[in-house]
Write a protein that holds these residues in place. Structure first.
Motif, short mmCIF file in Angstrom:
data_model
loop_
_atom_site.label_atom_id
_atom_site.label_comp_id
_atom_site.label_asym_id
_atom_site.label_seq_id
_atom_site.Cartn_x
_atom_site.Cartn_y
_atom_site.Cartn_z
N UNK A 45 0.82 -1.22 0.00
CA UNK A 45 0.00 0.00 0.00
C UNK A 45 0.85 1.27 0.00
N UNK A 46 2.15 1.12 -0.16
CA UNK A 46 3.04 2.28 -0.21
C UNK A 46 2.90 3.03 -1.52
N UNK A 47 3.38 4.25 -1.53
CA UNK A 47 3.33 5.09 -2.72
C UNK A 47 4.54 4.81 -3.61
N UNK A 48 4.32 4.58 -4.91
CA UNK A 48 5.45 4.38 -5.81
C UNK A 48 6.34 5.63 -5.86
N UNK A 49 7.58 5.44 -6.28
CA UNK A 49 8.54 6.54 -6.33
C UNK A 49 7.99 7.75 -7.09
N UNK A 50 7.37 7.52 -8.24
CA UNK A 50 6.83 8.63 -9.03
C UNK A 50 5.74 9.38 -8.26
N UNK A 51 4.97 8.67 -7.46
CA UNK A 51 3.95 9.31 -6.63
C UNK A 51 4.56 10.13 -5.51
N UNK B 116 -1.37 8.65 -9.79
CA UNK B 116 -0.34 7.61 -9.82
C UNK B 116 -0.67 6.54 -8.79
N UNK B 117 -1.01 6.94 -7.58
CA UNK B 117 -1.29 5.98 -6.51
C UNK B 117 -2.47 5.08 -6.88
N UNK B 118 -3.52 5.67 -7.37
CA UNK B 118 -4.69 4.86 -7.74
C UNK B 118 -4.37 3.92 -8.90
N UNK B 119 -3.76 4.44 -9.95
CA UNK B 119 -3.48 3.62 -11.13
C UNK B 119 -2.47 2.51 -10.85
N UNK B 120 -1.42 2.84 -10.11
CA UNK B 120 -0.33 1.88 -9.94
C UNK B 120 -0.47 1.00 -8.69
N UNK B 121 -1.35 1.41 -7.77
CA UNK B 121 -1.48 0.64 -6.53
C UNK B 121 -2.91 0.17 -6.33
N UNK B 122 -3.82 1.08 -6.02
CA UNK B 122 -5.15 0.68 -5.57
C UNK B 122 -6.04 0.07 -6.64
N UNK B 123 -5.83 0.43 -7.89
CA UNK B 123 -6.69 -0.11 -8.94
C UNK B 123 -6.08 -1.36 -9.58
N UNK B 124 -5.26 -2.05 -8.82
CA UNK B 124 -4.68 -3.33 -9.26
C UNK B 124 -5.22 -4.43 -8.36
N UNK B 125 -5.10 -5.66 -8.80
CA UNK B 125 -5.56 -6.79 -7.98
C UNK B 125 -4.80 -6.84 -6.67
N UNK B 126 -3.48 -6.63 -6.72
CA UNK B 126 -2.68 -6.66 -5.49
C UNK B 126 -3.08 -5.52 -4.56
N UNK B 127 -3.36 -4.35 -5.12
CA UNK B 127 -3.77 -3.21 -4.31
C UNK B 127 -5.11 -3.43 -3.64
N UNK C 248 -6.30 8.94 0.27
CA UNK C 248 -6.89 8.05 -0.72
C UNK C 248 -7.37 6.77 -0.05
N UNK C 249 -6.54 6.22 0.84
CA UNK C 249 -6.95 5.02 1.58
C UNK C 249 -8.19 5.29 2.42
N UNK C 250 -8.23 6.43 3.09
CA UNK C 250 -9.39 6.78 3.92
C UNK C 250 -10.65 6.87 3.06
N UNK C 251 -10.53 7.45 1.89
CA UNK C 251 -11.68 7.57 1.00
C UNK C 251 -12.15 6.21 0.51
N UNK C 252 -11.23 5.28 0.33
CA UNK C 252 -11.60 3.94 -0.11
C UNK C 252 -12.19 3.12 1.04
#
Length: 112
Positions: free
Chosen positions: A31-37, A52-63, A95-99
């Motif tokens: 659940x960490x933020x990628x470097x670009x984020x 970036x956080x949503x696309x690369x982390x939360x909107x993935x199966x692993x996220x 973002x996590x709180x909103x989810x």
């Protein structure tokens, strides 16, 4: 390994300190933020960090699985989300709180 720019807040040191105080600790690396984020957040571009956080982390199966893990932890007791970023408005914690809100969780931002 989670390293922190704040002394005493790296994964090992923080986990040890919290356990000594009788508190639990779970590092959810996925659940960490990628470097670009993180770079976007440091540049003050919260919208880019969020995208970036949503696309690369939360909107993935692993996220999604990691968010479910976070929700499961929060069902048993209050939890605290930590990040170097002080202002939650420009941080992945928001973002996590909103989810988590639609799942019935109430989030409070704490400031020193």
């Amino acid at each position: 390994m989670a390293n922190s720019r704040k002394r005493g807040f790296s994964k090992g040191a923080l986990g040890t300190s919290l356990r000594e105080a009788g508190l639990g600790y779970a590092h959810l690396r996925s659940l960490g933020t990628p470097k670009s984020g993180r770079q976007a957040a440091r540049a003050g571009d919260a919208a880019l960090m969020r995208r970036i956080y949503c696309e690369e982390v939360l909107d993935t199966a692993a996220g999604l699985a990691a968010l479910d893990e976070l929700a499961a932890l929060a069902e048993g007791a209050p939890i605290c989300l930590l990040c170097f970023e002080r202002d939650p408005a420009g941080c992945h914690r928001r973002v996590l709180a909103e989810r988590l809100a639609p799942r019935g969780f109430v989030v409070s931002d704490l400031f020193g």
